[in-house]
Design an enzyme around this catalytic site. Structure first.
Site, mmCIF file in Angstrom:
data_model
loop_
_atom_site.group_PDB
_atom_site.id
_atom_site.type_symbol
_atom_site.label_atom_id
_atom_site.label_comp_id
_atom_site.label_asym_id
_atom_site.label_seq_id
_atom_site.Cartn_x
_atom_site.Cartn_y
_atom_site.Cartn_z
ATOM 1 C CB THR A 32 58.990 38.183 -65.567
ATOM 2 O OG1 THR A 32 60.256 38.490 -66.129
ATOM 3 C CG2 THR A 32 58.544 37.105 -66.458
ATOM 4 C CG LEU A 121 71.856 41.174 -78.654
ATOM 5 C CD1 LEU A 121 72.947 41.037 -79.513
ATOM 6 C CD2 LEU A 121 71.596 40.067 -77.641
ATOM 7 C CB SER A 124 69.074 51.692 -75.824
ATOM 8 O OG SER A 124 68.331 50.740 -75.165
ATOM 9 C CG ASP A 168 67.173 45.262 -71.356
ATOM 10 O OD1 ASP A 168 67.067 44.398 -70.786
ATOM 11 O OD2 ASP A 168 66.276 45.877 -72.156
HETATM 12 C C1 GLA Z 1 63.073 44.483 -73.355
HETATM 13 C C2 GLA Z 1 63.077 45.407 -72.294
HETATM 14 C C3 GLA Z 1 63.059 44.502 -70.752
HETATM 15 C C4 GLA Z 1 62.092 43.497 -70.909
HETATM 16 C C5 GLA Z 1 62.289 42.519 -72.078
HETATM 17 C C6 GLA Z 1 61.449 41.324 -72.266
HETATM 18 O O1 GLA Z 1 64.489 44.009 -73.674
HETATM 19 O O2 GLA Z 1 63.905 46.449 -72.331
HETATM 20 O O3 GLA Z 1 62.800 45.656 -69.757
HETATM 21 O O4 GLA Z 1 60.787 43.930 -70.609
HETATM 22 O O5 GLA Z 1 62.229 43.617 -73.293
HETATM 23 O O6 GLA Z 1 61.938 40.635 -71.233
#
Ligand code: GLA
Length: 367
Positions: A32, A121, A124, A168
């Site tokens: 999302t 997780l 990076s 993230d």
């Molecule tokens: C990865 C991406 C995030 C997000 C998720 C899915 O972790 O780094 O930005 O898009 O996938 O929710």
């Protein structure tokens, strides 16, 4: 660590700066963030650490205790070039700082991490955030934690070439243990939501490695953008559940992709309420619906992950379970009854298959 492998033995002088940043698990709100939607990630007690010593010249010498053969690599600031290896995450940070007008000098740095790579997780993002924290200190950069998250994202999207969202790095930069970050990825407004004391967080790694620079993530992102365009909006965030009728008219698979994003945004809002009310039944249903939507509509699960989720659902001490992160492998997030998490995680992993590894709770010394 033996003296032969100390920072001083490798770089000829001691480190002066020590920083770290956590990995994250996303409770709910998947795929999302690049639609400006809602997410609910949580920092986990696994970290990437960096030891650093600033230099007077423009050279960066970088090592990793985790990457075999990466005892030391060198690059010149301003001359970053892609190597398609882990060094790109470091070069991405220095290139992103320069692109934003920050000037830094060189540095010697060494990384080590307890976050498994490729498990979804955010190893990076944690590396980039830890390095940015160290460089902020080393060169007195005026950067707040949100600016650090934005730079970490730019490092990955612009330099490494993985078109990831902001979730993230925001989770790594602003997250705290035991509190989820309810984040609006469009405004970056966030609220902290405590995990109820009755619940315990578990993470199981399927052992199937994912790759964000790889094709699957990129393809989903492109499909979501096409769906938004056909629905006449810049971002799917602007399409609410009342338009699911229009969504059903889109050509497949855009109909399914859009339905996932729109229903997932609503599930985040509902999950925040359920967490605040410690409503276990609601959390279980929301996680199950999110997993089914990722599996059937967004098509980012794999059989190994589905098996873990199914064995978790059958466990008496599990409240909720779903695939977490980008998918195509990766990890499962589980909410278990507090005090019963370790035993439940072991049962679920044993039932699901031999490559499954319990990441959280971290194994005790006896295991
Ligand atoms: C990865 C991406 C995030 C997000 C998720 C899915 O972790 O780094 O930005 O898009 O996938 O929710």
């Amino acid at each position: 660590m033996s003296a032969a492998h100390s920072f001083e033995a490798v770089f000829g002088r001691p480190a002066t700066i020590f920083e770290r940043a956590p990995g994250r698990v996303n409770l709910i709100g998947e795929h999302t963030d690049y639609s400006g939607g809602f997410v609910l990630p949580m920092a986990i007690p696994l970290h990437t650490e960096v030891e650093l010593a600033p230099r007077r010249d423009g050279m960066a010498r970088v090592g990793s205790l985790d990457v075999p053969g990466a005892a030391r690599s060198t690059f010149v600031l301003g001359c970053e070039h892609r190597t398609r290896g882990w060094l790109d995450y470091v070069q991405g940070v220095t290139a992103a700082l320069r692109a934003d007008g920050f000037s830094i000098r060189g540095f010697d740095a060494r990384f080590r991490s307890t976050i498994p790579v490729g498990a979804g997780l955010s190893s990076s993002a944690a590396l980039a955030v830890a390095l940015l924290r160290a460089l902020r200190l080393a060169f007195s950069l005026r950067l707040d934690d949100v600016a650090i998250a934005r730079l970490a994202q730019a490092a990955e999207t612009d330099f490494v070439g993985a078109p990831v969202g902001i979730m993230d790095p925001m989770a790594s930069s602003l997250g705290r243990d035991d509190e989820a970050l309810f984040l609006d990825t469009r405004s970056l407004h966030f609220e902290r939501v405590a995990l109820p004391r009755t619940l315990e967080l578990l993470v199981l790694d399927s052992g199937v490695k994912h790759q964000h620079a790889g094709g699957g993530y990129r393809a989903r992102r492109a499909e979501v953008e096409q769906a938004a365009q056909r629905l006449g909006v810049a971002l799917l965030r602007d399409v609410g559940p009342e338009r699911l009728g229009d969504v059903a008219e889109l050509p497949p698979p855009l109909d399914r992709r859009a339905r996932h994003v729109i229903t997932e945004n609503q599930r985040v809002l509902d999950a925040v309420r359920a967490l605040r009310a410690a409503d276990e039944a609601a959390l279980g249903a929301l996680f199950a619906a999110s997993h089914a939507s990722m599996r059937d509509d967004f098509e980012v699960s794999v059989p190994e992950v589905d098996r873990i989720v199914a064995s978790a659902a059958a466990d008496p001490d599990v409240v909720a379970a779903r695939l977490t992160g980008g998918g195509f492998g990766g990890a499962v997030v589980v909410l278990a009854r507090a005090g019963h998490g370790r035993a439940a995680a072991r049962r679920v992993a044993d039932a699901a298959g031999s490559d499954v590894r319990v990441v959280l709770p971290a194994p005790s010394a006896k295991e």
